[in-house]
Scaffold this motif. Sequence first.
Motif, PDB file in Angstrom:
ATOM      1  N   UNK A 119       0.769  -1.205  -0.130  1.00  0.00           N
ATOM      2  CA  UNK A 119      -0.069  -0.075   0.025  1.00  0.00           C
ATOM      3  C   UNK A 119       0.988   1.184  -0.123  1.00  0.00           C
ATOM      4  N   UNK A 120       2.167   1.280   0.410  1.00  0.00           N
ATOM      5  CA  UNK A 120       2.999   2.434   0.410  1.00  0.00           C
ATOM      6  C   UNK A 120       2.893   3.061   1.718  1.00  0.00           C
ATOM      7  N   UNK A 125      11.876   0.607   5.949  1.00  0.00           N
ATOM      8  CA  UNK A 125      12.392   0.395   7.137  1.00  0.00           C
ATOM      9  C   UNK A 125      11.010   0.377   8.267  1.00  0.00           C
ATOM     10  N   UNK A 126      10.056   1.300   7.900  1.00  0.00           N
ATOM     11  CA  UNK A 126       8.843   0.985   8.560  1.00  0.00           C
ATOM     12  C   UNK A 126       8.332  -0.028   8.622  1.00  0.00           C
ATOM     13  N   UNK A 127       8.259  -1.047   7.567  1.00  0.00           N
ATOM     14  CA  UNK A 127       7.573  -2.396   7.474  1.00  0.00           C
ATOM     15  C   UNK A 127       8.648  -3.138   8.429  1.00  0.00           C
ATOM     16  N   UNK A 128       9.673  -3.082   8.208  1.00  0.00           N
ATOM     17  CA  UNK A 128      10.690  -3.967   8.950  1.00  0.00           C
ATOM     18  C   UNK A 128      10.450  -3.772  10.520  1.00  0.00           C
ATOM     19  N   UNK A 129      10.409  -2.497  10.889  1.00  0.00           N
ATOM     20  CA  UNK A 129      10.449  -2.327  12.350  1.00  0.00           C
ATOM     21  C   UNK A 129       9.114  -2.895  12.741  1.00  0.00           C
ATOM     22  N   UNK A 159       4.992   4.104  18.971  1.00  0.00           N
ATOM     23  CA  UNK A 159       6.444   4.146  18.457  1.00  0.00           C
ATOM     24  C   UNK A 159       7.468   3.111  19.083  1.00  0.00           C
ATOM     25  N   UNK A 160       7.126   2.959  20.271  1.00  0.00           N
ATOM     26  CA  UNK A 160       7.872   2.016  21.084  1.00  0.00           C
ATOM     27  C   UNK A 160       7.453   0.579  20.753  1.00  0.00           C
ATOM     28  N   UNK A 164       8.453   4.377  14.818  1.00  0.00           N
ATOM     29  CA  UNK A 164       8.063   5.757  14.603  1.00  0.00           C
ATOM     30  C   UNK A 164       7.259   5.890  13.542  1.00  0.00           C
ATOM     31  N   UNK A 165       7.715   5.267  12.241  1.00  0.00           N
ATOM     32  CA  UNK A 165       6.618   5.567  10.998  1.00  0.00           C
ATOM     33  C   UNK A 165       5.160   5.162  11.237  1.00  0.00           C
TER      34      UNK A 165
END
Length: 474
Positions: A119-120, A125-129, A159-160, A164-165
């Motif tokens: 979906x973008x 990085x956000x997905x991996x996190x 975020x924790x 954060x993304x």
Amino acid sequence: MSDERARRLVIVGGGPSGLAAAWKASVEADRAGASLEIVVLEANGEVGGKARTEQADGLLIETGPQGFLDDQPVVREMIDACGLKDEVLAPEPAANRRYIYRGGRLRELRRSPLAFARSGLLGPLGLARLAMEPLVRSRHDGDAEGSAGEDESLYDFAARRMGRQAAARLISPVVLGIFAGDARKLSAAAAFPRMVAMERGHGSLFKAMRAGRKRGAPPPGHRTLRRGIQALPRAVAALPGIEVRCNQRVTAVERRGKNFTVVSSTGDVAADAVVVAADLPAAADLVEGVSAAAATELRRIESPPMAVVHTALDAAAAAHIEPAYGFLVARGEGIRMLGCQYETATFRGRGPDYTFLARSLFGGSVDPEAADLGDAQLVDLTLSELRRTAGIDAEPTYASVARWPHAIPQYAPGHPQRVARIEAALNPIAGFHLAGNALHGVGLSRAIAVGADRGENAARGLLGASAKSAGSRR
Ligand SMILES: Cc1cc2nc3c(=O)[nH]c(=O)nc-3n(C[C@H](O)[C@H](O)[C@H](O)COP(=O)(O)OP(=O)(O)OC[C@H]3O[C@@H](n4cnc5c(N)ncnc54)[C@H](O)[C@@H]3O)c2cc1C
């Protein structure tokens, strides 16, 4: 006062919470076979509070809540008692489609991990996190109280756990849809208690969701009423044994020994018990008469203004719009609209066939000035932002603006502690009860559940069945 006369319970505020208190008090009196005078004093010309449904051009316009979460059995009970069981509506299948506007376009919130990744909404990085969420140590590990006892903001919590993304691009827009609020300024424990409980119970949100799926426990559904949400408070007000007096603004509640005097614009009303179910900030002024400390705490809870803009398109203009629940707008996109709900696609019967009714929200704590724009400005802004976000570009056949000067209470970090202080100040005052949505959940179902609880306790206190409950009895 003679012991022979019926005891009188006065409820201030004829919104959903106040009427739930009235209904439950009357149920309790019936159960006890006792006589109880139940009087609701409402400042407006009609009941409903923010639950306000209007009809125009064959459209059903919800200027306040347009639905409720089916998470409180007592709401179902009240609906049944009002004979509205067959009026309950579930959303249309198309309403499963929900979007977030981010990075200049609408992106669908997909359930399957692969579709979500595509979906973008989040970058790599956000997905991996986010995928690491089950591995993130729980705040409650080996710390029964300690730091886990402290409240944190919803943004910090997200975020924790999720990175954060995800906090900025997923959770923050969702919070706009519920609180019209800023995730950085809301308490995780008070605003999303279920999410905090998931971490506490399972150590991870993903693990908790997996466990829920295994148990076959679906998340609570979204519901509305066929004739609109206001049908519910109207039906409660028509129940026998409840006297509703409209156009009666209460200016003070005063203690008179064990009883109370409720001072209203049209005179004083003596009461053996009182439930204050007025919204903020009026509730704080009324609490002042019994506890200055509780009133001071209540005044610290902000409830910023909102404007709700309805626009309708005819069938020809609506033909190219994909049916969906609607979308929320991430901040930082240069769009002032908080989000838009596609009413006709979400619930059947909101307008004539094939028309399109959009409900766009502005204001809240993130942009209170938007709620003060003029009607024409707000409609123009809605149209230009619907064009930019969703490509909806047509002259509306209908447009209206509703305003709520004090829309939704904002539960700031530390809210649970504030609630404890307010309840510690109010609980010792026999016969005085605080309902409404200022403390235990801003949504309609919570306001009704809290109102019902306070009404039941008030009636029991008066009829001698049991003393007032300690704490919040959630
Ligand atoms: C724009 C908007 C959209 C929303 N959407 C949703 C949604 O989709 N789903 C959902 O679950 N929730 C939603 N909510 C929240 C929902 O409206 C509230 O949960 C609900 O209205 C709370 O009910 P209440 O009875 O506590 O307060 P209110 O509805 O605010 O009622 C309070 C009543 O007290 C009366 N009153 C105030 N002062 C006095 C006084 N001095 N004397 C006498 N009477 C007084 C008022 O006139 C009013 O009738 C929305 C809220 C807003 C503003």
